[in-house]
Design a protein around this motif. Structure first.
Motif, short mmCIF file in Angstrom:
data_model
loop_
_atom_site.label_atom_id
_atom_site.label_comp_id
_atom_site.label_asym_id
_atom_site.label_seq_id
_atom_site.Cartn_x
_atom_site.Cartn_y
_atom_site.Cartn_z
N LEU A 531 -0.98 7.79 9.59
CA LEU A 531 -0.75 7.92 8.39
C LEU A 531 -0.27 9.07 8.24
N VAL A 532 -0.52 10.21 8.78
CA VAL A 532 -0.17 11.49 7.82
C VAL A 532 2.21 11.51 7.90
N ASN A 533 1.94 11.20 9.07
CA ASN A 533 3.95 11.48 9.51
C ASN A 533 4.66 9.73 9.01
N ASN A 534 4.06 8.85 8.87
CA ASN A 534 4.46 7.51 8.41
C ASN A 534 4.07 7.40 7.29
N VAL A 535 3.25 7.26 7.09
CA VAL A 535 2.69 6.13 5.83
C VAL A 535 3.14 7.61 4.97
N GLY A 536 2.33 9.38 5.03
CA GLY A 536 3.17 9.99 4.29
C GLY A 536 1.39 10.88 3.34
N ARG A 555 -1.46 -4.28 12.22
CA ARG A 555 -1.91 -4.98 11.39
C ARG A 555 -1.42 -3.82 10.32
N VAL A 556 -2.06 -3.04 10.52
CA VAL A 556 -0.85 -1.18 9.50
C VAL A 556 0.40 -1.99 9.11
N GLU A 557 0.91 -1.90 10.19
CA GLU A 557 2.59 -1.89 10.32
C GLU A 557 3.12 -2.65 8.73
N LEU A 558 2.75 -3.80 10.03
CA LEU A 558 3.04 -5.29 9.25
C LEU A 558 2.69 -4.90 7.30
N ARG A 559 1.79 -5.01 7.56
CA ARG A 559 1.06 -4.66 5.32
C ARG A 559 1.87 -4.20 4.66
N LEU A 560 2.06 -2.57 5.41
CA LEU A 560 2.90 -1.80 4.87
C LEU A 560 4.08 -2.15 4.69
N ALA A 561 4.70 -2.94 5.71
CA ALA A 561 6.31 -3.39 5.63
C ALA A 561 6.83 -4.47 4.42
N MET A 562 5.94 -5.16 4.48
CA MET A 562 5.75 -5.73 3.76
C MET A 562 6.14 -6.12 2.16
N TYR A 563 4.50 -4.83 2.14
CA TYR A 563 4.36 -4.11 0.81
C TYR A 563 5.34 -3.70 -0.20
N ASN A 564 6.33 -3.08 0.87
CA ASN A 564 7.55 -2.09 0.42
C ASN A 564 8.50 -3.06 0.42
N TRP A 565 8.83 -4.12 1.38
CA TRP A 565 10.00 -4.64 0.70
C TRP A 565 9.61 -5.66 -0.21
#
Length: 614
Positions: A531-536, A555-565
């Motif tokens: 949360l702190v070092n990767n998501v910011g 789940r967190v990584e998948l959702r964030l990767a899709m959202y960023n795309w």
């Protein structure tokens, strides 16, 4: 020349003790009297001192000639010496294949006869012939079974070998450390004499002269027979080629025995790459040499693949170096295949490669074989007490290090010691898996009722001290929510506080989402770090969205990767909150966000495969 002025003193002879005196002493002894070994030897020494050994032997002969007793039995009868185990020695008797007994003296004579035949008759080098005669017991027994062992064994074998030439490859291979079932398939079909295979002997002597023990050369022949067919000088050049890589002769002696196939073809590329990785991580050749076992066989291509797997699974150079440096032994215990099995085992039960890598970084100081055996035994234990499959999966995924470090007692033993049925044991384990550490071999097991009472008291004290429950009537409900011992719950609570939050904020978080404390300390640390070092986000964000800690990392990584795309494609709001991205159900997230772009479903599936495969 100086002379001593002191008078020369003549040595006084002891008072003569005549034979009648000795006989008189013996007559005083009653026939039933038992004389010890020390007394009897004392009497004999007296006689030998005054009469000399020849006179005493003559006396013995004259007194017992003509009697029915042998001199030894008569003397034993005279002194009636007590039986003492020190008088006797057990002769080691060896039986041949047909059941006949051979004592060590006869065996030595047989070995000498075989040595004489091999060296003088067959012109085999003395050191080779001696090694063959002394280190081929099965062949020697087979040879002894064909001669008359009641006669002179040496002559019998010599006579037999004159008319029955042997297959010299049999004692030769056996003297190299191979058993009959190992070397029988390797025997040449059209040869009987070693001198007919000069290349075999040449390469054999090269290895001997290099310093490799003869008894270990059999393993090399079994695994890389091609080596013994090299032309003159080829094998020497191959050994020198590896020495040019900076490998000393002592290292090479071990390496050739545990990996004979390295001598086939050119210098092995996989071995060089492994060597480069280890040297890059600061591992000295001497440390590798310490962990090499000549009893094992190493496949350097598998070891290289394993190191690459760790590198691509998320280990940075520092982590990989730490793993290799601290746990170098697990890579050289002939257990690379077992490591692959363990990784597959844990993946099957839902662990991610990140979790597996984290486990290896904390691997205990124990042999890998023992760890793997303990983990497997724990799985079988949980299965035998009829724990639900999904619960076994959760425990194995969350506590692999603890399970691999414990050698549990058998289920029947624990049923009796705990006074509990399988169902009750399952409930206790699910509530606090750490209880398994108290059920290991050699430990004293408390009754289950006492364990439950202690755990309940610890958790009650923790909940009341933090003010998470205000009314004692709510304790029962709260205890069902929190899983684990009071000490473990406290450890998880402290972990969140140490991340940078106040105790008051953490208490509020737990009241809102109590399942947070059902996760291990390692998992909580990993999620907060992401949360702190990767998501910011700042750690204080957890106070407003504590449920973040309940979602899996995938789940967190998948959702964030899709959202960023989607954000890069202009199909999503640029400032969407993390709670919105994560907390939506898969169906709603796909309908509202993924399907907003024509390529959305394709990208979603690709990301899903990539993240969950890791």
């Amino acid at each position: 020349m100086l002379c001593s002025t002191e008078p020369v003193r003549k040595k006084r002879n002891p008072a003569p003790l005549y034979l009648p005196s000795l006989l008189a002493i013996t007559k005083l002894i009653k026939p039933t009297t038992v004389i010890s070994y020390h007394h009897s030897s004392f009497l004999i020494k007296i006689a030998m001192t005054h009469f000399g050994k020849f006179k005493i032997f003559k006396w013995v002969s004259s007194n017992f000639v003509g009697s029915n007793k042998t001199p030894l039995s008569s003397m034993m009868s005279l002194f009636n010496i007590a039986e003492n185990p020190r008088f006797y020695s057990t002769k080691r008797i060896v039986q041949t294949e047909n059941g006949r007994s051979i004592n060590p003296v006869s065996r030595t004579e047989a070995q000498a006869a075989l040595l004489e035949y091999l060296h003088f008759t067959r012109n085999i080098q003395f050191t080779d012939a001696e090694n063959m005669s002394k280190n081929s017991p099965h062949f020697l027994e087979k040879l002894l079974a064909k001669v008359d062992i009641d006669a002179d064994i040496g002559q019998s074998i010599t006579r037999y070998l004159c008319f029955h030439p042997i297959n010299e490859f049999e004692p030769f291979f056996e003297s190299l450390g191979l058993k009959p079932h190992d070397y029988n398939p390797l025997l040449p079909r059209d040869l009987m004499f070693l001198c007919d295979d000069d290349l075999l002997l040449e390469n054999y002597h090269v290895l001997c002269n290099y310093g490799i023990a003869r008894s270990k050369i059999g393993k090399i022949y079994k695994e890389a027979a091609e080596v013994f067919g090299y032309d003159y000088g080829v094998l020497v050049l191959k050994l020198k080629a590896y020495e040019e890589l900076g490998l000393g002769q002592s290292f090479m002696m071990k390496l050739v025995v545990c990996s004979p196939y390295l001598l086939i073809g050119e210098v092995n590329a996989d071995f060089i790459k492994v060597l480069e990785i280890l040297r890059k991580e600061g591992i000295d050749i001497s440390r590798i040499e310490e962990h090499l076992s000549e009893k094992s066989s190493y496949d350097w291509s598998k070891l290289l693949a394993l190191l690459n797997l760790f590198r691509h699974a998320g280990y940075n150079e520092k982590q990989l170096g730490g793993l290799i440096s601290q746990h170098l032994a697990i890579f050289f215990e002939d257990s690379v295949d077992r490591i692959y099995l363990l990784i597959g085992f844990l993946l099957k039960f839902g662990s991610t490669m990140n979790q597996i890598c984290s486990m290896f970084l904390q691997f205990p100081q124990m042999e890998f074989e023992e760890f793997f055996s303990n983990l497997r035994h724990c799985f079988l234990f949980l299965n035998e007490i009829q724990m639900e499959a999904h619960e076994i999966r959760n425990i194995l995924r969350s506590h692999p290090l603890m399970l691999g470090s414990c050698r549990l007692k058998k289920p029947n033993t624990l049923r009796l010691a705990l006074h509990a049925a399988d169902k009750r044991m399952c409930e206790v384990i699910q509530e606090n898996p750490q209880v398994l550490k108290t059920w290991v071999m050699g430990s004293k097991v408390e009754r289950l009722q006492n364990l439950i009472l202690k755990s309940r008291m610890q958790k009650t004290k923790f909940l009341l001290d933090l003010g998470i429950v205000d009314d004692s009537n709510e304790i029962g409900k709260a205890l069902k929510v929190f899983r684990g011992s009071g000490a473990k719950i406290q450890e998880r609570f402290d972990c969140i506080v140490e991340a940078g939050l106040s105790r008051k904020d953490v208490c509020e978080m737990i009241k809102a989402s109590p399942q947070i404390l059902n996760q291990t300390k390692d998992v909580l640390e990993m999620k907060i770090d992401f949360l702190v070092n990767n998501v910011g986000y700042p750690v204080s964000y957890l106070v407003t969205f504590p449920s973040y800690l309940n979602y899996t990392m995938e789940r967190v990584e998948l959702r964030l990767a899709m959202y960023n795309w989607l954000k890069d494609q202009g199909k999503s709001e640029p400032m969407l909150s993390l709670s919105t991205v994560i907390s939506l159900s898969d169906k709603k997230f796909i309908n509202e966000y993924v399907n907003s772009h024509p390529r959305g479903p394709e990208i979603w599936q690709n990301l899903k495969k990539e993240i969950y495969a890791e």
